[in-house]
Each structure stands twice: as C-alpha cells, then as structure tokens.
Design an enzyme around this catalytic site. Structure first.
Site, mmCIF file in Angstrom:
data_model
loop_
_atom_site.group_PDB
_atom_site.id
_atom_site.type_symbol
_atom_site.label_atom_id
_atom_site.label_comp_id
_atom_site.label_asym_id
_atom_site.label_seq_id
_atom_site.Cartn_x
_atom_site.Cartn_y
_atom_site.Cartn_z
ATOM 1 C CG ASP A 195 -2.013 0.949 1.214
ATOM 2 O OD1 ASP A 195 -2.144 1.643 0.201
ATOM 3 O OD2 ASP A 195 -2.764 1.019 2.202
ATOM 4 C CG ASN B 278 -4.703 11.471 -4.446
ATOM 5 O OD1 ASN B 278 -3.952 11.653 -5.397
ATOM 6 N ND2 ASN B 278 -5.384 10.346 -4.283
ATOM 7 C CD GLU C 133 -4.644 3.897 -1.312
ATOM 8 O OE1 GLU C 133 -4.870 4.158 -0.118
ATOM 9 O OE2 GLU C 133 -5.501 3.999 -2.223
#
Length: 335
Positions: free
Chosen positions: A196, A204, A240
């Site tokens: 991850d 983001n 992700e």
C-alpha cells in the site's frame, strides 16, 4: 475460356502419333509444341512454361512418370495428362498421387485423340478451381489468424489495469485461485505480497489527483519489475494497493522480494511532504506464505497478507511484515 491462349507441350516418342495429336488440337484452337522425349520436354518447359503438359508414359530414356515426379519435386508441375499404350493400374495410381489430372490409354485406332480437347478443358478448369480454393483457404486462414490475434489482444487488454498498465484485480483473482489449487495438488508453498502506498490520501490532498495518478504509475512500474519467474504475477489490487503472487516461494524468499520492492519505491525519491521518511513516497508491505490445504482457502491467504500489511503500517510504515503460516511464525523486516 480463350483456348487460343492455352499452350500445350506434348512429350511423345511416336512422331506420327504426335503429329496427329498436334493437328487435332490445333483444329480445336490450342497451340501445341512437340518434344520427342522426356529430357527435351523438361528443357522446353523450363525455358517457357506451358499451360498444360501431355506426357507419354512410354518413353524409353525417361518415362512419363519420371518426368512428372521431377516436375512435382520442384513444384513446377502444371495441369498434366499422362498417356499410356496400355493400362497399368500401379502406374496410374502413382501418377494420380503426383497430381496428374488425367490418365488416358492410347488405343491403337487413335480414338482417344478426339477425347483430348475435353480432357484438356477439364484439367485446366480443375487446376484453376484448386488454385481458387487454395486462395480462399489462405484468405480464410489469414482472417482466422487475425481474429485470433485480435481476441488475444482483447484478452490481454481485459487483464490490464487501465491506469497503471500492469495486471488488474480480475486477473489477480484468477491466478491466485489457480495457484492455490496447484499448491494444494503438489504440496508446494504459495506466497502473497500486498503493498500500500503510505499516506496516499494526504498525497492526493497536497499534490492533486493527476499527480496522484502519476505516483501510482511510478510505483506500479516498480511492482511490475518484481516478478522473476513466468508464474509470478504483479497486479494492481485496488486503489493505491498492489500485489505480487509468488508461487513456490518460501517466506524468506518472498520477504526479500518485498523488501527489494520497498527499497526501489523509496529510491524513486518522489516528494511527499506528509511522509515521515525523508519526505519521500514509501510503501508498506505485508507478506504471507503457506502451503495450501483443504481446511483453508485463497481468500484466507489474502486476509493474512492484509493483516501483515496492517502491522507494517502500525510499525511506522515503509516496512515489511511477513508471516509463514506453515510454521505459524512471524517476523518483521526493518527498513
């Protein structure tokens, strides 16, 4: 069909018979050249190929069958008619196997001569039909090959993640189930790696979703380089998260690959202001290894890898946590 354009070569040692045949076919509109023997006929055909050959079997120096075999071996046999003074079933069968169009007996009264124009037309048309069939078959095979290639391309496309370009979750699920069953059958270990991107929501928020997509692509390139064997699979697991399926790998081997992957992502040096690891993008990794058994499923393997991934995050992220469920032993790997 324009018979005037058809050129015929008649190989015949009987000069009188050859002239009678030539005159009859000339009257029917064919251009006919004569060769007194097989060797001369081969030379004439080599210099200027003919539309059809009529070949007498009864040539002493080189039989008609020998002439046919020579041309067939070179792939130069046009439509051909073999003529023989007497019936010989064995020779007739051999000639037909060599793709001679017709086998005619030269009766003593020469009645066979009147049959020749029709036999010639039939032989020419049969060859043209054969060539047309071969052309259509070749076109069909090419179209079929193109369709199969298109289908394979669609299959490959359906197995790829649109954003990152590595394999997608659909293929991951298929391969994991297949490798679980293979390990169950052979008693070999199966390792699963889940990873991850650390603090990706914050990434983001700080850099925007376009930069986030680019970050995932860069990480995916690293993940995609990890497979070392044809049976290994790298895939985007979702969001992700990425995954590696490593069949027949021990826990230490799988943990080593996972840590190599973690280090490679760190080495990208992608800026991440919210990261506590030198302001870089990092990943956390969970690894689990077990020998498939009847009392478990591949879904349980995913749960165990996800648990290890959670522990890697708890340990401070940028970390690999692995478990060997075959031995019920766990150990962390530091950065």
């Amino acid at each position: 069909m324009n018979a005037n354009r058809l050129r015929i070569l008649y190989m015949e040692e009987d000069a009188d018979l050859a002239r009678r045949v030539q005159e009859r076919l000339f009257a029917a509109g064919f251009a006919v050249d004569l060769a007194a023997n097989g060797e001369g006929g081969l030379i004439m055909h080599r210099v200027r190929p003919y539309d059809l050959l009529m070949i007498s079997q009864d040539m002493p120096a080189r039989s008609g069958l020998d002439v046919v075999w020579t041309l067939q071996a070179k792939g130069e046999l046009p439509p051909s008619i073999m003529l023989a003074a007497r019936g010989d079933a064995e020779i007739a069968v051999q000639a037909l196997k060599l793709k001679v169009s017709d086998y005619i007996i030269k009766d003593p009264h020469g009645r066979f001569i009147d049959l020749l124009p029709g036999c010639i037309y039939t032989a020419i048309e049969a060859r043209r039909a054969e060539m047309e069939r071969d052309k259509l078959l070749d076109a069909f095979q090419q179209a079929q090959a193109a369709l199969e290639e298109s289908n394979m391309a669609l299959v490959r496309l359906a197995a790829m993640d649109g954003l990152t370009g590595i394999h997608n979750r659909r293929l991951f699920d298929e391969v994991l189930e297949r490798e679980w069953l293979r390990g169950l059958e052979h008693g070999t270990p199966l390792s699963l790696v889940l990873t991850d991107v650390d603090n990706f929501k914050a990434y983001n928020d700080i850099y925007g979703h376009l930069a986030g997509d680019d970050c995932l692509k860069r990480v995916a390139q690293v993940v995609g380089r990890m497979p070392q064997r044809p049976t290994d699979l790298a895939a985007r697991y979702g969001g992700e998260e990425f995954a590696l399926i490593l069949p027949n790998r021990s826990e230490p081997e799988a943990a080593k690959i996972a840590d190599d992957m973690r280090r490679a992502v760190e080495a990208l040096a992608l800026p991440h202001k919210a990261s506590k690891h030198d302001g870089r993008v990092t990943i956390s990794v969970g690894v689990v290894t077990r020998i498939p058994s009847e009392d478990a499923t591949h879904a349980a393997l995913i749960e165990s890898a996800d648990t290890c991934l959670y522990r890697a995050k708890e340990a401070g992220r940028n970390w690999v946590c692995s478990a060997d469920l075959s031995r019920r032993a766990r150990r962390p790997h530091s950065s």
